[in-house]
Motif scaffolding. Structure first.
Motif: not given
Length: 248
Positions: A73-78, A108-112, A120-128
């Motif tokens: 997922l592209p990383e550019g959100e604020q 949230f994004r995983i990692g610093s 490479k964009p950081r992976p995103t954890l989505l909890s439903l």
């Protein structure tokens, strides 16, 4: 005298050895008696620790049951709201699945954060909130073009799954139905019936020559057979003629 002293010395040495053996045995027995309750208590504690570890594992598994990890997922959100909008639009456009804000537990994004934008964009954890929404996403995840989704497993589980990959490939090469379910390899043998084709009888030239001869003999035997009805008709006709002649 020397021999007597030697014998006496040997007897004393043997008695001392026997006494030391008896003393050591009694000491060991007493130590075993004292250590026995400690060992039993240690065994009970081990069993309790094993149960607690299993409970912790189940709780962690339950905690991660509704989580998915989105890669690419592209990383550019604020802000977090920007990340939520990005995922909602992506799932709606590519999967046709609408996600509401109240269906998201956390994200949230995983990692610093990467300092270099080209990384490479950081992976995103989505909890439903619900499990059925996760199942719906996982069923349609193959429709994603530039992204891919994985389960949220612990490091230990990931290592176990990685170690099971060679066995998984081996079983699939054998033709069996094999897949990894959480941290276990499930193998189902292929029970499809094998089609056994019957071997067709080969006809040799000699058989082809013999077959017409047999047919001729059968035809001759059929032609030589006397019809029973014709015999009966002949007999009845002869009887009628003889009766007429006698009357005359």
């Amino acid at each position: 005298m020397d021999e007597q002293f030697q014998l006496l010395f040997d007897k004393m040495r043997i008695e001392m050895q026997n006494q030391t053996i008896e003393v050591t045995n009694t000491i060991l027995e007493k130590m075993d008696e004292k250590l026995k309750p400690i060992l039993e208590e240690n065994q009970i504690l081990k069993q309790k620790v094993d149960k607690l570890e299993k409970k912790v594992e189940l709780l962690e598994r339950e905690k991660k049951s509704n989580n998915i990890i989105i890669h690419g997922l592209p990383e550019g959100e604020q802000t977090t709201l920007d990340l939520i909008k990005l995922i909602k639009n992506c799932f709606l456009d590519e999967l046709g699945i609408a996600i509401e804000n109240y269906e998201i537990n956390k994200i949230f994004r995983i990692g610093s954060k990467n300092k270099n934008k080209n990384e490479k964009p950081r992976p995103t954890l989505l909890s439903l909130v619900t499990g059925w929404k996760k199942i719906e996403i996982m069923k349609n995840k193959k429709k994603l073009k530039d992204l891919y989704i994985t389960e949220d497993y612990s490091k230990e589980t990931l290592e176990i799954r990685k170690s099971l990959q060679p066995k998984l490939i081996e079983e699939r090469q054998k033709g069996n139905l094999a897949y990894i379910k959480y941290d276990k390899l499930i193998v189902k043998e292929n029970s499809r019936p094998i089609d056994k084709r019957k071997r067709e009888k080969s006809t040799s030239p000699q058989a082809e020559l013999i077959q017409p001869r047999k047919q001729q003999t059968l035809n001759m035997s059929k032609s030589n057979r006397i019809n029973a009805f014709d015999v009966m008709r002949g007999r009845s006709h002869s009887l009628s003629t003889t009766s007429v002649t006698t009357k005359q």
